[in-house]
Design an enzyme around this catalytic site. Sequence first.
Site, PDB file in Angstrom:
ATOM      1  N   ALA A  66     -20.353  39.232   9.195  1.00  0.00           N
ATOM      2  CA  ALA A  66     -20.182  38.231   8.114  1.00  0.00           C
ATOM      3  C   ALA A  66     -18.769  37.768   8.049  1.00  0.00           C
ATOM      4  CB  ALA A  66     -20.624  38.485   6.603  1.00  0.00           C
ATOM      5  N   GLY A 112     -22.803  42.070   9.642  1.00  0.00           N
ATOM      6  CA  GLY A 112     -23.814  41.100   9.753  1.00  0.00           C
ATOM      7  C   GLY A 112     -24.312  40.854  10.811  1.00  0.00           C
ATOM      8  N   GLU A 115     -26.615  43.740  11.675  1.00  0.00           N
ATOM      9  CA  GLU A 115     -28.001  43.316  10.916  1.00  0.00           C
ATOM     10  C   GLU A 115     -28.781  42.323  11.619  1.00  0.00           C
ATOM     11  OE1 GLU A 115     -25.272  43.010   7.353  1.00  0.00           O
ATOM     12  OE2 GLU A 115     -26.398  44.427   6.367  1.00  0.00           O
ATOM     13  N   GLU A 135     -19.047  47.930   6.269  1.00  0.00           N
ATOM     14  CA  GLU A 135     -18.726  47.256   5.087  1.00  0.00           C
ATOM     15  C   GLU A 135     -18.090  48.395   4.075  1.00  0.00           C
ATOM     16  OE1 GLU A 135     -21.429  47.030   6.947  1.00  0.00           O
ATOM     17  OE2 GLU A 135     -22.257  44.858   6.813  1.00  0.00           O
TER      18      GLU A 135
HETATM   19  N1  COA Z   1     -14.958  37.525   9.660  1.00  0.00           N
HETATM   20  C1  COA Z   1     -13.742  36.674   9.598  1.00  0.00           C
HETATM   21  N2  COA Z   1     -13.049  36.549  10.786  1.00  0.00           N
HETATM   22  C2  COA Z   1     -13.303  37.668  11.457  1.00  0.00           C
HETATM   23  C3  COA Z   1     -14.183  38.661  11.479  1.00  0.00           C
HETATM   24  C4  COA Z   1     -15.022  38.504  10.269  1.00  0.00           C
HETATM   25  N3  COA Z   1     -15.910  39.606   9.982  1.00  0.00           N
HETATM   26  N4  COA Z   1     -14.016  39.453  12.488  1.00  0.00           N
HETATM   27  C5  COA Z   1     -13.103  38.791  13.257  1.00  0.00           C
HETATM   28  N5  COA Z   1     -12.670  37.728  12.658  1.00  0.00           N
HETATM   29  C6  COA Z   1     -11.447  36.941  13.346  1.00  0.00           C
HETATM   30  C7  COA Z   1     -10.154  37.518  12.899  1.00  0.00           C
HETATM   31  O1  COA Z   1      -9.609  37.409  11.707  1.00  0.00           O
HETATM   32  C8  COA Z   1      -9.467  36.960  14.165  1.00  0.00           C
HETATM   33  O2  COA Z   1      -9.079  35.698  13.580  1.00  0.00           O
HETATM   34  P1  COA Z   1      -7.382  35.221  13.627  1.00  0.00           P
HETATM   35  O3  COA Z   1      -7.349  34.892  15.151  1.00  0.00           O
HETATM   36  O4  COA Z   1      -7.741  33.547  13.108  1.00  0.00           O
HETATM   37  O5  COA Z   1      -6.532  35.990  12.961  1.00  0.00           O
HETATM   38  C9  COA Z   1     -10.216  36.789  15.463  1.00  0.00           C
HETATM   39  O6  COA Z   1     -11.550  36.888  14.807  1.00  0.00           O
HETATM   40  C10 COA Z   1     -10.054  37.768  16.337  1.00  0.00           C
HETATM   41  O7  COA Z   1     -10.272  39.212  15.664  1.00  0.00           O
HETATM   42  P2  COA Z   1      -9.152  40.329  15.644  1.00  0.00           P
HETATM   43  O8  COA Z   1      -9.084  41.169  14.570  1.00  0.00           O
HETATM   44  O9  COA Z   1      -7.924  39.556  16.064  1.00  0.00           O
HETATM   45  O10 COA Z   1      -9.491  41.167  17.130  1.00  0.00           O
HETATM   46  P3  COA Z   1      -9.402  42.447  17.567  1.00  0.00           P
HETATM   47  O11 COA Z   1      -9.811  42.630  18.942  1.00  0.00           O
HETATM   48  O12 COA Z   1      -8.062  43.107  17.171  1.00  0.00           O
HETATM   49  O13 COA Z   1     -10.493  43.503  16.771  1.00  0.00           O
HETATM   50  C11 COA Z   1     -12.483  44.051  15.395  1.00  0.00           C
HETATM   51  C12 COA Z   1     -11.800  43.140  16.773  1.00  0.00           C
HETATM   52  C13 COA Z   1     -13.994  43.498  15.743  1.00  0.00           C
HETATM   53  C14 COA Z   1     -12.288  45.243  15.409  1.00  0.00           C
HETATM   54  C15 COA Z   1     -11.837  43.158  14.235  1.00  0.00           C
HETATM   55  O14 COA Z   1     -11.736  41.799  14.184  1.00  0.00           O
HETATM   56  C16 COA Z   1     -12.517  43.621  12.949  1.00  0.00           C
HETATM   57  O15 COA Z   1     -12.671  44.825  12.543  1.00  0.00           O
HETATM   58  N6  COA Z   1     -13.540  42.621  12.447  1.00  0.00           N
HETATM   59  C17 COA Z   1     -14.193  42.797  11.146  1.00  0.00           C
HETATM   60  C18 COA Z   1     -15.413  43.537  11.310  1.00  0.00           C
HETATM   61  C19 COA Z   1     -16.120  43.793  10.080  1.00  0.00           C
HETATM   62  O16 COA Z   1     -15.622  44.382   9.100  1.00  0.00           O
HETATM   63  N7  COA Z   1     -17.173  43.321   9.938  1.00  0.00           N
HETATM   64  C20 COA Z   1     -18.062  43.344   8.696  1.00  0.00           C
HETATM   65  C21 COA Z   1     -17.893  42.226   7.776  1.00  0.00           C
HETATM   66  S1  COA Z   1     -18.941  42.670   6.459  1.00  0.00           S
END
Ligand code: COA
Length: 260
Positions: A66, A112, A115, A135
């Site tokens: 999400a 999400g 999910e 989460e």
């Molecule tokens: N919500 C909003 N933005 C998200 C996102 C999310 N769930 N997951 C990734 N993004 C965005 C990042 O903020 C980043 O945006 P920016 O370039 O404007 O800063 C972009 O997507 C790229 O992500 P980034 O984190 O730089 O990539 P990465 O390769 O370093 O890491 C992940 C990849 C998937 C490990 C990391 O993005 C992450 O942990 N995301 C969140 C996962 C999460 O907790 N999901 C559950 C949400 S309830």
Amino acid sequence: MKYQNILFNVEERIATITINRPNKLNALNRETIKELHRAFAKLEKDKKVLAIIITGSGDKAFVAGADISEFANFSGKEGKKLAAKGQELLFDFVENLSKPVIAAVNGFALGGGLELAMSCHFRVASDNAKMGLPEVSLGVIPGYGGTQRLPQLVGKGRAMEMIMTAGMIGAGQALDYGLVNHVVPQDELLGLCGKLASKISNNSPVAISYAIKAVNDCFNNSINGYVSEINAFGKCFGTDDFKEGTTAFMEKRKADFPGE
Ligand code: COA
């Protein structure tokens, strides 16, 4: 009807929906959830479509969760509404769709994202896919059905471990857990999903819709799945698909189901 966050196309009676926010790793904001709802509702009504594949754009993510930026400042009341609305519009909606939905998990499927993949009728992953429900690392729990569907698919102990550690598992482990049905190199993912969808589309659409409901009823505590199966089995006998399927068998030809 215009879509800002998703792409979709229909080819040979199979629709592919692509979540298209690659710069945000296809994170699900509210607008994307609404667009997905509209797209699924439209495809469900479209008699030319027999199966649906959903995937993420780019080669890195299916859906990274999400959109955290949207709910970071929410109150408890707003959080509850977010989960309820999302479940109604997308996750429960997809699970109960009368047409088969296959998740082509092409990279990160987190929160999400996992999910959503779990709401689909089954999942195929590329070998770079990583799945998890992170989460609790954000101080919240899965809110789009993850605490319910993950134990259904992988068992309670594995679900507890995945949810409590907030860790990710790779495609191989997901296959081992039964969370995904197949793992293939990324460039073969949509091809395999297409082949599976095509095989499904040779069968009776009406029978498939009854089968989806009967299987889902297995996990609905307020319904006796066996009774549900008996009722749906009986209903099949009144359909043109049944007439065509049995007639084609007797005539030793391939059935051409009318879908009614
Ligand atoms: N919500 C909003 N933005 C998200 C996102 C999310 N769930 N997951 C990734 N993004 C965005 C990042 O903020 C980043 O945006 P920016 O370039 O404007 O800063 C972009 O997507 C790229 O992500 P980034 O984190 O730089 O990539 P990465 O390769 O370093 O890491 C992940 C990849 C998937 C490990 C990391 O993005 C992450 O942990 N995301 C969140 C996962 C999460 O907790 N999901 C559950 C949400 S309830």
